[in-house]
Each structure stands twice: as structure tokens, then as C-alpha cells.
Design an enzyme around this catalytic site. Structure first.
Site, PDB file in Angstrom:
ATOM      1  N   HIS A  84     -98.192  32.123  55.477  1.00 43.55           N
ATOM      2  CA  HIS A  84     -98.586  30.873  54.811  1.00 43.55           C
ATOM      3  C   HIS A  84     -97.877  29.691  55.478  1.00 43.55           C
ATOM      4  O   HIS A  84     -98.496  28.668  55.782  1.00 43.55           O
ATOM      5  CB  HIS A  84     -98.234  30.964  53.319  1.00 43.55           C
ATOM      6  CG  HIS A  84     -98.365  29.669  52.580  1.00 43.55           C
ATOM      7  ND1 HIS A  84     -99.463  29.341  51.823  1.00 43.55           N
ATOM      8  CD2 HIS A  84     -97.527  28.602  52.508  1.00 43.55           C
ATOM      9  CE1 HIS A  84     -99.294  28.138  51.309  1.00 43.55           C
ATOM     10  NE2 HIS A  84     -98.121  27.657  51.706  1.00 43.55           N
ATOM     11  N   GLU A  85     -96.584  29.860  55.739  1.00 44.30           N
ATOM     12  CA  GLU A  85     -95.831  28.779  56.397  1.00 44.30           C
ATOM     13  C   GLU A  85     -96.334  28.552  57.821  1.00 44.30           C
ATOM     14  O   GLU A  85     -96.441  27.411  58.277  1.00 44.30           O
ATOM     15  CB  GLU A  85     -94.329  29.096  56.416  1.00 44.30           C
ATOM     16  CG  GLU A  85     -93.692  29.202  55.032  1.00 44.30           C
ATOM     17  CD  GLU A  85     -93.866  27.937  54.207  1.00 44.30           C
ATOM     18  OE1 GLU A  85     -93.846  26.832  54.773  1.00 44.30           O
ATOM     19  OE2 GLU A  85     -94.042  28.054  52.983  1.00 44.30           O
ATOM     20  N   HIS A  88     -99.328  26.378  57.752  1.00 44.14           N
ATOM     21  CA  HIS A  88     -99.057  24.936  57.662  1.00 44.14           C
ATOM     22  C   HIS A  88     -98.839  24.349  59.050  1.00 44.14           C
ATOM     23  O   HIS A  88     -99.319  23.263  59.362  1.00 44.14           O
ATOM     24  CB  HIS A  88     -97.794  24.676  56.831  1.00 44.14           C
ATOM     25  CG  HIS A  88     -98.047  24.692  55.351  1.00 44.14           C
ATOM     26  ND1 HIS A  88     -99.048  23.960  54.760  1.00 44.14           N
ATOM     27  CD2 HIS A  88     -97.421  25.332  54.340  1.00 44.14           C
ATOM     28  CE1 HIS A  88     -99.029  24.165  53.447  1.00 44.14           C
ATOM     29  NE2 HIS A  88     -98.047  24.998  53.176  1.00 44.14           N
ATOM     30  N   GLU A 162    -102.268  23.367  50.876  1.00 44.56           N
ATOM     31  CA  GLU A 162    -101.799  24.671  50.380  1.00 44.56           C
ATOM     32  C   GLU A 162    -102.930  25.698  50.392  1.00 44.56           C
ATOM     33  O   GLU A 162    -102.730  26.842  50.796  1.00 44.56           O
ATOM     34  CB  GLU A 162    -101.234  24.546  48.962  1.00 44.56           C
ATOM     35  CG  GLU A 162     -99.940  23.761  48.864  1.00 44.56           C
ATOM     36  CD  GLU A 162     -98.877  24.254  49.825  1.00 44.56           C
ATOM     37  OE1 GLU A 162     -98.713  25.483  49.948  1.00 44.56           O
ATOM     38  OE2 GLU A 162     -98.242  23.429  50.490  1.00 44.56           O
ATOM     39  N   ASP A 166    -102.969  29.117  52.579  1.00 43.62           N
ATOM     40  CA  ASP A 166    -103.220  30.424  51.945  1.00 43.62           C
ATOM     41  C   ASP A 166    -104.365  31.143  52.663  1.00 43.62           C
ATOM     42  O   ASP A 166    -104.274  32.341  52.941  1.00 43.62           O
ATOM     43  CB  ASP A 166    -103.614  30.248  50.467  1.00 43.62           C
ATOM     44  CG  ASP A 166    -102.415  29.980  49.577  1.00 43.62           C
ATOM     45  OD1 ASP A 166    -101.277  30.202  50.022  1.00 43.62           O
ATOM     46  OD2 ASP A 166    -102.631  29.559  48.414  1.00 43.62           O
TER      47      ASP A 166
HETATM   48 ZN   LIG Z   1     -97.343  25.803  51.403  1.00 44.69          ZN
END
Ligand SMILES: [Zn+2]
Length: 222
Positions: A84-85, A88, A162, A166
């Protein structure tokens, strides 16, 4: 940040060799993500919250995992959280948010410079002379409603990011189930509200509520 400032507050120890390190390394390689190194930080010193984050830019980039995360999540779940990071970073979110906040700060200072010299501002508050200190206070009062409006926009953007991160994690790890169970555990350690009021979410939440995230992840084609 990662080299000089963060170590003042927490100790960074390299993540020891083992299945977790190998799994994260393999995942990072599979998506072409180059991180300088993998660290564990003693977040449990101050809080039971669990988290993972990147710090630094370019070659100085580090992945840091809270020890609380390592204790509570399985290897597969941690890889999903790291993914997930990575999402980003891969989607350019970090740079976009950084540019936006720079712009916002610049705009605020520009407005401040205009207001501090405006006679009308002081007259409106019944001041006989222009006091720069009073000017700061008046400016903050006037700015407040506008900041709320701007944060409505930035929070909406952040929540969209976000969802994108995801989806990236679910697609690249191919284990949406692990991401979901990992997020559930995180929301427990972070004492997240499971049913926040939608208006409150709009104004104050940088992350969508857990239930919305789970539904969105379930809808991702992996
Ligand atoms: Zn996040």
C-alpha cells in the site's frame, strides 16, 4: 529526516534477516521499487498504534516498520501494508501532496503579505493604528473558514489516494484478503471509529473508513 531527525526520537534497527525481510524484498523487487534499506522502529515506546512508512527521497528512501506492526500482523499482511505504501509512491501521491502543501503555504504567505498592509483590515476591527501583531491575529481569524474549505478539497484528494494505493497493493500482491485482514488489525490497534458520521469523514478524515476500503478492495480485479 531519516538520517538525522527521526533517529532523535526513535531507534531504527535494520530488519533482521528472515522470512519477513525476504518477503518484503521479493515484493519490492517484483514491482521495481528500490529502497535503501528496511528498518524496524520502536513505535511501541510511545503508543500501541501500528504503522509502516517511508521516509526520505530518492536514494535515501527507507522503509520503516513499527515493531507493533511486526508483532501483530502476519508476514503476508505486512507485505500487503508495505505494498500500500509502495502504491502511494508508485502513483506519485507523495510528490503531489508535497507540491500541493507547498503551494498552499505559498498562497497563505502571499495573502498574509497583502492583508498585513491593508488599512481596511485594522479599521474593520476598530484599530486606530496598524499593529503587525494584531494583523497576524485578524488574518488567522479571517483565514480559518477558507482553510476549512481547502482542507475539504485536500482531504477528499487524500482519501482518493488511499483507495488507489489499496487497489495497487491488491493488484501487485495478488492477496487482497491479506490487505483486508491487515487493515482490520491496524484499525483495532489504532482505535479507529468503524462508523464515523459521513460529514465528519468529509471534513476530517484523510483516510476512508475501514468498511469503505474493504468494499473497494473486494471490487479490485486481481
Ligand atoms: Zn495510505
Amino acid at each position: 529526516m531519516p538520517k538525522y531527525i527521526l533517529p532523535l526520537f526513535n531507534s531504527f534497527t535494520p530488519l533482521p534477516e528472515g522470512p519477513l525481510r525476504t518477503a518484503i524484498h521479493d515484493y519490492a523487487e517484483s514491482v521495481g521499487f528500490l529502497a535503501n534499506d528496511l528498518f524496524m522502529i520502536d513505535g511501541s515506546k510511545r503508543s500501541s498504534k501500528a504503522n509502516a512508512f517511508f521516509t526520505g527521497f530518492g536514494k535515501k528512501k527507507r522503509i520503516a516498520l513499527f515493531d507493533t506492526l511486526i508483532d501483530k500482523l502476519s508476514t503476508e499482511e505486512i507485505v500487503a501494508v508495505v505494498a500500500h505504501e509502495v502504491g502511494h509512491s508508485a502513483c506519485g501521491h507523495i510528490l503531489k501532496l508535497f507540491l500541493l502543501s507547498t503551494l498552499r503555504t505559498g498562497a497563505t504567505f502571499l495573502l498574509l503579505s497583502l492583508f498585513l498592509n491593508a488599512e481596511g483590515l485594522y479599521q474593520a476591527f476598530g484599530m486606530q493604528s496598524q499593529s503587525i501583531y494584531a494583523g497576524f491575529v485578524f488574518f488567522m481569524l479571517l483565514l480559518h473558514p477558507f482553510s476549512l474549505l481547502i482542507s475539504l478539497g485536500t482531504q477528499t484528494l487524500s482519501r482518493r489516494f488511499e483507495f488507489q494505493a489499496d487497489a495497487f497493493a491488491a493488484r501487485t500482491t495478488q492477496t487482497p484478503g491479506a490487505l483486508i485482514s491487515g487493515l482490520k488489525k491496524l484499525s483495532v490497534t489504532n482505535l479507529a471509529n468503524l462508523t464515523p458520521h459521513p460529514a465528519y469523514v468529509r471534513l476530517h478524515y484523510s483516510h476512508p473508513p475501514l468498511l469503505q476500503r474493504i468494499r473497494a478492495i473486494q471490487g479490485v480485479d486481481v
